[in-house]
Design an enzyme around this catalytic site. Sequence first.
Site, PDB file in Angstrom:
ATOM      1  N   HIS A 156      -8.273 -14.627  16.639  1.00 56.02           N
ATOM      2  CA  HIS A 156      -6.671 -14.867  16.273  1.00 56.02           C
ATOM      3  C   HIS A 156      -6.644 -16.516  16.843  1.00 56.02           C
ATOM      4  O   HIS A 156      -5.752 -16.739  17.637  1.00 56.02           O
ATOM      5  CB  HIS A 156      -5.853 -14.070  17.231  1.00 56.02           C
ATOM      6  CG  HIS A 156      -4.858 -13.870  16.496  1.00 56.02           C
ATOM      7  ND1 HIS A 156      -4.071 -12.578  16.227  1.00 56.02           N
ATOM      8  CD2 HIS A 156      -3.722 -14.639  15.748  1.00 56.02           C
ATOM      9  CE1 HIS A 156      -2.869 -12.769  15.533  1.00 56.02           C
ATOM     10  NE2 HIS A 156      -2.493 -13.929  15.249  1.00 56.02           N
ATOM     11  N   GLU A 189      -7.282  -5.464  17.964  1.00 59.06           N
ATOM     12  CA  GLU A 189      -7.580  -6.587  18.826  1.00 59.06           C
ATOM     13  C   GLU A 189      -6.750  -6.635  20.005  1.00 59.06           C
ATOM     14  O   GLU A 189      -7.315  -7.576  20.778  1.00 59.06           O
ATOM     15  CB  GLU A 189      -7.310  -7.946  17.620  1.00 59.06           C
ATOM     16  CG  GLU A 189      -5.676  -8.124  17.752  1.00 59.06           C
ATOM     17  CD  GLU A 189      -5.353  -9.420  16.932  1.00 59.06           C
ATOM     18  OE1 GLU A 189      -6.086  -9.486  15.684  1.00 59.06           O
ATOM     19  OE2 GLU A 189      -4.539 -10.132  17.254  1.00 59.06           O
ATOM     20  N   ARG A 215      -2.988 -10.561   9.474  1.00 58.15           N
ATOM     21  CA  ARG A 215      -3.022  -9.607  10.748  1.00 58.15           C
ATOM     22  C   ARG A 215      -3.867  -8.556  10.262  1.00 58.15           C
ATOM     23  O   ARG A 215      -4.325  -8.064   9.177  1.00 58.15           O
ATOM     24  CB  ARG A 215      -1.514  -8.828  10.297  1.00 58.15           C
ATOM     25  CG  ARG A 215      -0.421  -9.404  11.188  1.00 58.15           C
ATOM     26  CD  ARG A 215      -0.343  -9.611  12.729  1.00 58.15           C
ATOM     27  NE  ARG A 215       0.657 -10.295  13.148  1.00 58.15           N
ATOM     28  CZ  ARG A 215       0.437 -11.688  13.491  1.00 58.15           C
ATOM     29  NH1 ARG A 215      -0.213 -12.463  13.003  1.00 58.15           N
ATOM     30  NH2 ARG A 215       1.647 -12.309  13.926  1.00 58.15           N
ATOM     31  N   ASP A 248      -9.956 -13.424  11.403  1.00 59.21           N
ATOM     32  CA  ASP A 248      -9.364 -14.318  12.435  1.00 59.21           C
ATOM     33  C   ASP A 248      -8.763 -13.252  13.111  1.00 59.21           C
ATOM     34  O   ASP A 248      -8.147 -13.517  14.163  1.00 59.21           O
ATOM     35  CB  ASP A 248      -8.759 -15.261  12.076  1.00 59.21           C
ATOM     36  CG  ASP A 248      -8.124 -16.097  13.435  1.00 59.21           C
ATOM     37  OD1 ASP A 248      -8.818 -16.548  14.129  1.00 59.21           O
ATOM     38  OD2 ASP A 248      -6.950 -16.305  13.394  1.00 59.21           O
TER      39      ASP A 248
END
Length: 345
Positions: free
Chosen positions: A295, A263, A234, A258
């Site tokens: 993500h 985000e 996260r 990622d």
Amino acid sequence: MKIAFFDAKPYDKSAFDKYGEADGIEFKYFETKLNEDTVELAAGYDGVCVFVNDTVNAPVIERLSRLDVKVIALRCAGFNNVDMNAAAGKLKVYRVPAYSPYAVAEHTMALLLTSIRRIHKAYIRSKDFNFSLSGLTGFDLHGKTVGVIGTGRIGRVFIDICRGFGMKVLAYDKYPDTSIDNGDTVRYTDKEEIFRQSDIISLHCPLNEETAHIINEESLELCKKGVVLLNTSRGGLVDAEALLSAIKSRKVGAACLDVYEEEADLFFEDNSGHIMEDDTLARLISMPNVIVTSHQAFLTEEALSNIAETTVKNLTDFRDGEKNRNELCYTCGVTHNCLDGKVLS
Ligand code: NAI
């Protein structure tokens, strides 16, 4: 049973329609995310199906409850975007605790190899028939120390992969799984030793009050010069400003992200025609030693199918009044069969 499906993407629909049709669950797909402005779309539905960047805060839950929506089905493992206190006594909340730990762990290793073997640079060069090797020198993973924070489903698969590469693993978890500690190639320790000794640090713990900004100015200060940071968990686990400073000062040798704290309004969408307002993200992406994916770690055929199958099972169990271990507990936020946030069995 009718479910309003928010933040729908083309790759979601086939698996959800397949499993939904088989079990009498009808999904209505909305491309918009769930938030205070869009919650009215849930009127007339029995439940909502949401993903990581939908906003399920107290006002949204209050409105869902007034609209007579009874269930929130998260089609992901993390649930930091749901106000569980607000949901208490109003709506039941289910998640998909595991759908493919391999998808996320393998993506983590893909990012690491891409970064340290400079594959992202080599790919672009060879597309331009530039076959020079200058600047592409990497390093062996064999014999390096990887620090793994969070040794749950994904962390343990990542540890197995790292062991396959001949790496030494230092692990930290609030609830260690001592069965994986062999006192040699895999050893539990504290966070400080992980920061001080690791050549690579990979985050696989959930985002909560204890883990927020676990990577910050102080922890980065403890790290080895040139440490490689991997975050497929996260975004809020990493203080992005502190990371940027550590990259500029050459303390961090590379970062593979990622996920990113801010985000929610960016990832999963095509922003290529827009001015990037987030200066920190823009600066991070501009660095030659930073790789960002949006993500994407979960995104495999196997994971999508498992997510849809489990979400539909969660919804049919809710509909049929069956017990279900994926229902989140209001008090500790894990399952009904839990103790202080740790699943018992
Ligand atoms: P899991 O629940 O199996 O494992 C999490 C581990 O973190 C547990 O062993 C738990 O004891 C540990 N933990 C809890 N609090 C901690 C703390 N304060 N300090 C250290 N460790 C702590 O979860 P799983 O399936 O391994 O997923 C890990 C994380 O990966 C999720 O929370 C989610 O945020 C992220 N994720 C990311 C995806 C992506 O596409 N990038 C997809 C799926 C999950």
